[in-house]
Design an enzyme around this catalytic site. Structure first.
Site, mmCIF file in Angstrom:
data_model
loop_
_atom_site.group_PDB
_atom_site.id
_atom_site.type_symbol
_atom_site.label_atom_id
_atom_site.label_comp_id
_atom_site.label_asym_id
_atom_site.label_seq_id
_atom_site.Cartn_x
_atom_site.Cartn_y
_atom_site.Cartn_z
ATOM 1 N N ASP A 10 40.999 39.303 30.946
ATOM 2 C CA ASP A 10 42.368 39.600 30.410
ATOM 3 C C ASP A 10 43.393 38.630 30.779
ATOM 4 O OD1 ASP A 10 44.348 41.475 29.620
ATOM 5 O OD2 ASP A 10 44.868 41.592 31.667
ATOM 6 N N LEU A 11 44.500 38.460 30.251
ATOM 7 C CA LEU A 11 45.711 37.442 30.451
ATOM 8 C C LEU A 11 46.759 37.939 31.240
ATOM 9 C CD1 LEU A 11 46.561 34.352 29.777
ATOM 10 C CD2 LEU A 11 47.454 35.157 27.906
ATOM 11 N N ASP A 12 47.484 38.823 30.871
ATOM 12 C CA ASP A 12 48.796 39.198 31.613
ATOM 13 C C ASP A 12 48.348 39.954 32.720
ATOM 14 O OD1 ASP A 12 51.305 40.171 32.534
ATOM 15 O OD2 ASP A 12 51.188 41.803 30.893
ATOM 16 N N THR A 18 52.860 37.710 33.130
ATOM 17 C CA THR A 18 54.026 37.660 31.841
ATOM 18 C C THR A 18 54.823 38.906 31.859
ATOM 19 O OG1 THR A 18 51.928 38.011 30.411
ATOM 20 C CG2 THR A 18 53.093 36.016 30.276
ATOM 21 N N LYS A 46 51.888 47.862 30.429
ATOM 22 C CA LYS A 46 51.076 46.910 30.610
ATOM 23 C C LYS A 46 49.772 47.016 30.206
ATOM 24 C CE LYS A 46 53.085 45.209 35.213
ATOM 25 N NZ LYS A 46 52.986 45.130 36.635
ATOM 26 N N SER A 115 42.560 39.357 25.573
ATOM 27 C CA SER A 115 43.802 39.798 25.652
ATOM 28 C C SER A 115 44.349 40.627 24.356
ATOM 29 C CB SER A 115 44.654 38.530 26.097
ATOM 30 O OG SER A 115 45.996 38.811 25.864
ATOM 31 N N ALA A 116 45.343 41.630 24.791
ATOM 32 C CA ALA A 116 46.062 42.358 23.700
ATOM 33 C C ALA A 116 46.923 41.480 23.213
ATOM 34 C CB ALA A 116 46.422 43.837 24.141
ATOM 35 N N LYS A 146 42.499 48.076 23.452
ATOM 36 C CA LYS A 146 41.941 48.738 24.639
ATOM 37 C C LYS A 146 42.415 50.157 24.691
ATOM 38 C CE LYS A 146 42.242 44.070 26.728
ATOM 39 N NZ LYS A 146 43.008 43.285 27.643
ATOM 40 N N GLU A 170 40.179 42.729 35.095
ATOM 41 C CA GLU A 170 41.343 43.265 34.316
ATOM 42 C C GLU A 170 42.225 43.932 35.415
ATOM 43 O OE1 GLU A 170 42.981 44.623 32.122
ATOM 44 O OE2 GLU A 170 41.949 44.145 30.054
ATOM 45 N N ASP A 171 43.512 43.852 34.850
ATOM 46 C CA ASP A 171 44.636 44.620 35.759
ATOM 47 C C ASP A 171 45.114 45.849 35.210
ATOM 48 O OD1 ASP A 171 45.848 43.729 33.499
ATOM 49 O OD2 ASP A 171 47.766 43.847 34.747
HETATM 50 P P1 B16 Z 1 52.253 40.653 22.634
HETATM 51 P P2 B16 Z 1 47.313 41.540 28.265
HETATM 52 C C1 B16 Z 1 49.151 42.435 26.940
HETATM 53 O O1 B16 Z 1 48.524 41.328 27.703
HETATM 54 C C2 B16 Z 1 50.259 42.879 27.944
HETATM 55 O O2 B16 Z 1 49.964 43.565 29.207
HETATM 56 C C3 B16 Z 1 51.155 43.923 27.153
HETATM 57 O O3 B16 Z 1 52.155 44.353 28.181
HETATM 58 C C4 B16 Z 1 51.703 43.701 25.918
HETATM 59 O O4 B16 Z 1 52.582 44.558 25.311
HETATM 60 C C5 B16 Z 1 50.559 43.020 24.921
HETATM 61 O O5 B16 Z 1 49.824 42.049 25.709
HETATM 62 C C6 B16 Z 1 50.843 42.477 23.705
HETATM 63 O O6 B16 Z 1 51.644 41.482 23.725
HETATM 64 O O7 B16 Z 1 53.636 41.307 22.372
HETATM 65 O O8 B16 Z 1 52.538 39.157 23.161
HETATM 66 O O9 B16 Z 1 51.405 40.649 21.662
HETATM 67 O O10 B16 Z 1 47.335 42.218 29.380
HETATM 68 O O11 B16 Z 1 46.240 42.178 27.201
HETATM 69 O O12 B16 Z 1 46.673 39.946 28.325
HETATM 70 MG MG MG Z 2 46.541 42.758 31.594
#
Ligand code: B16
Ligand code: MG
Length: 215
Positions: A10-12, A18, A46, A115-116, A146, A170-171
């Protein structure tokens, strides 16, 4: 001997934090709409997609908007967020992450992103980590968020490894659920009390080693 042939990240919250930038941008939007948005509220966003995040935020503020207004708000928040992440540097890579990437790369394991975020390519470029990834699956390439396992199953497929030989880092609870639904091992990054479904939980990547991938 470990059966693990690929690591999916996962990224964030795993590679970088972030969430603090998402918070600044969502908070400004909430304030413009006339309500407060706290760090505790931000926890609920998150790992959640952008539009679902907006729905949660509007629910917190008790604000109702049309679909067109929602699109405009999400765009506005994202413009602000992108201006913030465009200043990120490799210093923001979380502790132990890069050393672990080097270790698994040298051991011949495949590396994929799951990542999302639709901004994942920008973030990876800013922190100079794109070169580690054999595959990138992000919010631009998936249809089911997810806890649906799509993001990780696609990553496994792209690196040519069976889900049973993949481990996901994953966090977020929804991300852990996605990994388990995909039939993968899952290492939680954060708190054990929150990430109950993970096979085990680490606080930071300083605790990780190749040996700990032997399940
Ligand atoms: P964006 P992850 C997610 O990243 C974030 O945790 C979440 O807070 C955010 O809304 C989502 O990405 C979408 O991000 O607006 O940049 O498309 O944890 O899946 O890496
Ligand atoms: Mg995350």
């Amino acid at each position: 001997m470990s059966m693990i042939k690929a690591c999916l990240f996962d990224l964030d919250g795993v590679v970088v934090d972030t969430a603090k930038y998402h918070y600044v941008a969502w908070k400004e939007l909430a304030n413009e709409l006339g309500f407060e948005f706290t760090e505790e509220h931000n926890e609920r966003l998150k790992g959640v997609s952008r539009m679902t995040s907006l729905d949660i935020l509007l629910e917190i503020g008790g604000v109702e908007l049309s679909d067109a207004e929602k699109e405009a708000m999400a765009q506005k928040k994202n413009d602000h967020y992108v201006s913030l992440i465009s200043k990120m540097t490799p210093d923001e890579i979380l502790p132990g992450v890069e050393a672990f990437f080097q270790t698994i790369k040298e051991a011949g394991l495949k590396i994929a992103l799951g990542s999302a975020s639709k901004n994942a390519p920008t973030i990876l470029k800013q922190i100079n980590m794109e070169h580690y990834f054999d595959a990138i699956v992000d919010g631009n390439s998936i249809t089911n968020a997810k806890p649906d396992p799509e993001v990780f199953l696609r990553g496994a497929e792209l690196v040519g490894v069976d889900p049973s030989e993949c481990v996901v880092f994953e966090d977020a609870q929804a991300g852990v659920e996605a990994a388990k639904a995909g039939g993968m091992f899952c290492i939680g990054v954060g708190e054990e009390s929150v990430l109950k479904q993970a096979d085990f939980v680490i606080a930071t990547f300083n605790e990780m080693s190749l040996e700990r991938l032997s399940f």
